[in-house]
Design an enzyme around this catalytic site. Structure first.
Site, short mmCIF file in Angstrom:
data_model
loop_
_atom_site.label_atom_id
_atom_site.label_comp_id
_atom_site.label_asym_id
_atom_site.label_seq_id
_atom_site.Cartn_x
_atom_site.Cartn_y
_atom_site.Cartn_z
N GLY A 31 4.05 4.18 4.92
CA GLY A 31 5.26 3.87 5.70
C GLY A 31 5.88 2.52 5.42
O GLY A 31 6.79 2.10 6.12
N LEU A 32 5.40 1.82 4.36
CA LEU A 32 5.91 0.47 4.10
C LEU A 32 6.92 0.43 2.94
O LEU A 32 7.23 -0.65 2.41
CB LEU A 32 4.76 -0.51 3.85
CG LEU A 32 3.74 -0.63 4.99
CD1 LEU A 32 2.67 -1.65 4.66
CD2 LEU A 32 4.43 -1.00 6.31
N GLY A 33 7.41 1.59 2.54
CA GLY A 33 8.52 1.62 1.58
C GLY A 33 8.10 1.40 0.14
O GLY A 33 8.93 0.99 -0.69
N SER A 34 6.84 1.72 -0.18
CA SER A 34 6.36 1.48 -1.54
C SER A 34 7.18 2.24 -2.60
O SER A 34 7.56 1.67 -3.63
CB SER A 34 4.88 1.86 -1.58
OG SER A 34 4.52 2.30 -2.83
N SER A 35 7.47 3.52 -2.34
CA SER A 35 8.17 4.29 -3.40
C SER A 35 9.60 3.79 -3.60
O SER A 35 10.09 3.72 -4.73
CB SER A 35 8.14 5.78 -3.09
OG SER A 35 8.82 6.05 -1.90
N ALA A 36 10.26 3.37 -2.52
CA ALA A 36 11.63 2.84 -2.67
C ALA A 36 11.59 1.53 -3.42
O ALA A 36 12.44 1.25 -4.28
CB ALA A 36 12.25 2.63 -1.29
N ASP A 49 15.23 3.17 3.04
CA ASP A 49 14.19 2.43 2.32
C ASP A 49 14.76 1.78 1.05
O ASP A 49 14.46 0.62 0.75
CB ASP A 49 13.03 3.37 1.94
CG ASP A 49 12.22 3.80 3.16
OD1 ASP A 49 12.68 3.60 4.29
OD2 ASP A 49 11.12 4.36 2.96
N PRO A 83 0.84 -1.20 0.00
CA PRO A 83 0.00 0.00 0.00
C PRO A 83 0.88 1.26 0.00
O PRO A 83 1.86 1.32 0.74
CB PRO A 83 -0.81 -0.11 1.29
CG PRO A 83 -0.25 -1.25 2.06
CD PRO A 83 0.68 -2.03 1.19
#
Ligand code: MEV
Length: 303
Positions: A89-94, A136, A85
């Site tokens: 805060g779960l690093g999606s963009s990285a 990230d 998602p």
């Protein structure tokens, strides 16, 4: 190669987010939610996202970096499939940046050039984070669990923990703004901020010993201390505090926000035997994910 695909994991920061921007250590783990990016050569120059020209997208910027660095004369078209998602805060963009850079590197260089995609992923992240610590993209690249420090890089560690619960508070937020908020706190409270950095580093050191001794109850208590420091610098929220209280009431050893805060996700440390019960209890109020820690880093995928 005309087409290539790569995937990279999302992440949870177990301890030390925000303070890691100021060269404190943080403990971070890859999780089994992944982003897959498919890239193919394109008849128009530049990088395209599903045939559209998009600016300020981390995955596009990361692939552009590879094109520019290697002087590739054609264009690339990218397609993203992610279970992570976004903006919580779960690093999606990285993860999409690293996977996109890896797939571009496969097309242009015939291999995943880890050093180049690390730089490309960081460039992609800058769009979202403004001043990323690099944690990230580092975990998306390497996978596993480890300690990250801006000036020292990443050291893998083993922890006696396989599964964690993640509560999504349902509020998306902007990482760059949260990082700016902490900077403002620092500028207005320099002395206290330095003390907080010292406390946060000490927490990480104690936690590492606790992990070695298998003391998850102790780690849970220190999560709450880490959460208190994050609250003090202004990155908690009512939903986060509610999620932490509910996690504790449901039987978790500890809980704290993960990533930039201001909304986003809360991680809960739960005894393996109690996970199902705690999960059910929390899911009456919030969306909850059970995720496995220490997932594999970036890798080539079949296309
Ligand atoms: C975001 O996942 C972690 C932060 O510490 C920002 C960063 O380190 O780049 C909030």
């Amino acid at each position: 190669m005309e087409k290539a695909a790569a995937s990279a994991p999302g992440k949870v920061i177990l301890f030390g987010e925000h303070f890691v921007v100021y060269d404190n250590p943080a403990i971070v783990s890859a999780i089994n939610l992944r982003a897959r990016v498919e890239v193919s050569t394109y008849d128009r120059r530049g990088v395209w996202l599903r045939d559209r020209k998009v600016v300020n997208h981390p995955a596009v910027r990361a692939a552009e970096y590879i094109i520019q660095n290697k002087g590739f004369s054609k264009g690339l078209n990218i397609n993203i499939f992610s279970d992570i998602p976004p903006k919580v805060g779960l690093g999606s963009s990285a993860s999409v940046s690293i996977a996109s850079a890896a797939a571009a590197s496969l097309i242009i260089q015939g291999r995943i050039d880890r050093e180049l995609i690390a730089a490309a992923g960081f460039e992609g992240e800058r769009i979202v984070h403004h001043n990323p610590s690099g944690i990230d993209t580092c975990i998306a690249l390497n996978g596993g669990v480890g300690i990250y420090r801006r000036s020292k890089g990443f050291t893998k560690i083993h922890i006696p923990l396989e599964t964690i619960l993640i509560i999504d508070t349902g509020r998306m937020r902007n990482t760059g703004e949260m990082v700016k908020k902490v900077r403002e706190y620092m500028e207005n409270n320099r002395e206290r901020f330095n003390e907080i950095l010292v406390d946060a580093e000490e927490l990480v050191n104690i936690v590492l010993d606790m992990f070695k001794n298998g003391d998850l109850e102790g780690v849970g208590k220190l999560m709450l201390r880490n959460q208190a420091l994050l609250r003090e610098v202004g990155v908690s929220s009512d939903e986060i505090e509610e999620a932490v209280r509910l996690a504790l009431k449901s039987g978790a050893y500890g809980a704290k926000l993960t990533g930039a805060g201001g909304g986003g996700c809360v991680i809960c440390l739960v005894d393996e035997d109690k996970i199902e019960r705690v999960y059910l209890n929390i899911s009456n109020r919030f969306k909850v994910y059970t995720v496995r820690l220490s997932a594999e880093g970036v890798k080539e995928e079949e296309i």
